[in-house]
Design a protein around this motif. Structure first.
Motif, PDB file in Angstrom:
ATOM      1  N   THR A   1       0.867  -1.171   0.000  1.00 34.36           N
ATOM      2  CA  THR A   1       0.000   0.000   0.000  1.00 34.36           C
ATOM      3  C   THR A   1       0.907   1.225   0.000  1.00 34.36           C
TER       4      THR A   1
ATOM      5  N   ASN B   1      -5.508   3.479  -1.008  1.00 35.90           N
ATOM      6  CA  ASN B   1      -4.104   3.497  -0.573  1.00 35.90           C
ATOM      7  C   ASN B   1      -3.235   2.485  -1.332  1.00 35.90           C
ATOM      8  N   THR B   2      -3.688   2.094  -2.545  1.00 34.49           N
ATOM      9  CA  THR B   2      -2.819   1.256  -3.377  1.00 34.49           C
ATOM     10  C   THR B   2      -2.510   2.013  -4.657  1.00 34.49           C
TER      11      THR B   2
END
Lengths: 331, 331
Positions: B122, B184-185
């Motif tokens: 992430t 969050n990737t």
């Protein structure tokens, strides 16, 4: 083996202080932490089960021998087995059985595995005897070989197959075809024998031409269904060796424009998550694959830690799950 | 490192004789074979890459860090990566990232892995920095973190998304919804940003209420489609963060009795084998996942063997594959 008591003694602190110091508890002074760590390092003490196993000179690596990692069946085996091994302080190493002879044994021996779960055993596999001769503990998963005794985790297919056949025969099916698994696997053999003997009790038999065999994969089902359904007078029901074979058969029928279950009923074995999808709704024989995979992890760890215990055989029951791919045969 | 030349010298034979003797060639006499084997054992010479790596004191275990082994995406990553690593004389160890902090790092350090492929990064992962600080080589797979430089294997989604949007906008879709991956990737972020900027070029935008986010799994698509399709005035097209999300959305629509593509079009990203099934026929963005997984194996091995080489970044192109889950919007 070195314990936290030894560390405490060397560092001149109490045992609880050792634990607190090693997990970096702010209540312990930096000076004490340093003393505890130095003592731990001096003694080769480890806080992890992995470290402790290394300390007694044993690897914590368990091999899982599979054939085809792309086969979705294995995903549902690997995930719970891996979790359970991790919980027990072991790790999972995947080994692909590309050829039956040398390489796998070499792999197992060369990588310092403490034990092996065999998920690809054929009745004529050489690997079980090789592992036994070299003293490597192993567990049969799903499939077994009669020739070499070992712990095993298997499914008893009888209850599920019995219920399935009672239901489909009750709804009128007489001409039943099958795409069974390989004849040289205990699972393939046992499922086929159970189907034949239960059919026999109902006064029915499989016609020789309606029975196919092949690896437990999508292509077997896809090609097999084409062969059976292309006939002028196809069977009204096709029993598949497992769900992945049945998924191949279902997709083959869809591609041929043969309606399931209106024109042909299809049944699997395994009850994989995909089989329950709204778009699939495969009728199948179910058992607890997740629990079975975790049990294999527990058995291999028990065997590694207690090599001389009696062999253990865990057998899981099966049941029929009727969904949308079965109905009465077409009129 | 010990070479076959050293063995030849000690055994008093030629170098080709060493090879022949060690592979048990019948043309070499038993006496010579014995002499060569004795010399090999005396020197600790090994014919396998595994043995040679052990001889230089390095493990041949590469860790693959994944989140959810049950997710079918990983099966299609693990299989080719495992094969390629095996071909290169390395083995694959699976590591599940149950928690972001300690355990994974401990695992990696404790198991003597020579390198790691990170498939779950992430943007705020701590693991890349931890691996860097401890000198463990690693490769980003699919997802990256800006903060720490390393070799990477990724997909450029732009060509595929551009083609997809041109086609669906051309066929009349204006009200487009999305179930994107986690914010969050890097993959989730990049796909979302690309969709937004290409829509913008077409004078279109996603309505805030039509955009959902979640993990790249079946449940995200299943629940997300229910949320979007339950509305009085749902979007006519739902873009999904990946194929597994889209499979969840398709099954949700089937369960709700919403016809695809007559009432809603659905698109994925990855082109997994399941997406090509006759029963699924998912329109999706494709790239070479198999080759990408093998490339990750090659990069980590190259990095292990040449720690000081320049960072390498392999980027795979994408393209749109139109199948049966997209059509013009309902009138």
């Amino acid at each position: 083996m070195i314990t936290s008591r030894d560390v405490a003694r060397l560092a001149g602190v109490s045992q609880p202080t050792v634990s607190r110091a090693l997990r970096d508890d702010p209540k312990v002074s930096e000076a004490t932490k340093k003393r505890v760590r130095d003592a731990a390092v001096a003694l080769g003490y480890s806080t992890s089960p992995i470290g402790r196993a290394l300390a007694v000179g044993r690897s914590t690596r368990v091999g899982l021998v599979v054939t085809d990692l792309e086969n979705q069946f294995y995903g549902h085996v690997i995930a719970p087995m891996h979790r359970e091994l991790e919980r027990l302080g072991y790790e999972l190493v995947l080994i692909t059985e590309s050829s039956e002879s040398g390489p796998v044994t070499e792999h197992v021996m060369g990588h310092g595995l403490c034990g092996v779960v065999l998920a690809t055993t054929t009745v004529d596999s050489l690997l079980p005897a090789r592992l036994r001769d070299r003293g490597v503990p192993f567990v049969y998963f799903n499939r077994t070989a009669q020739s070499v005794q070992a712990d095993s985790v298997t499914v008893d297919p009888e209850a599920g197959i019995r219920e399935l056949l009672r239901e489909v025969i009750g709804s009128g099916h007489r001409r039943i075809g099958a795409i069974f698994g390989p004849r040289n696997t205990s699972t393939g053999e046992q499922r086929e024998n159970t189907v034949r003997s239960v059919l026999d009790e109902h006064g029915l038999a499989l016609a020789h031409r309606d029975v196919l065999h092949g690896p437990f994969d999508f292509a077997t089902g896809f090609g097999g269904a084409r062969t059976l359904l292309d006939r002028e007078d196809p069977p009204t029901l096709v029993l598949c060796g497992n769900d992945v074979v049945a998924l191949g058969a279902l997709n083959s029928a869809a591609e041929m424009g043969v309606a399931v279950p209106a024109e042909v009923s299809i049944v699997g074995f395994d009850d994989l998550p995909t089989s329950g999808w709204a778009l699939i709704r495969l009728s199948t024989v179910a058992y607890d694959l997740d629990e079975m995979s975790r049990e294999a992890a527990r058995l291999i760890v028990a065997r590694v830690e207690e090599p001389d215990a009696r062999p253990r055989h865990t057998i899981y029951p099966s049941r029929y799950v009727a969904r949308a791919t079965t109905s009465s045969p077409r009129a």
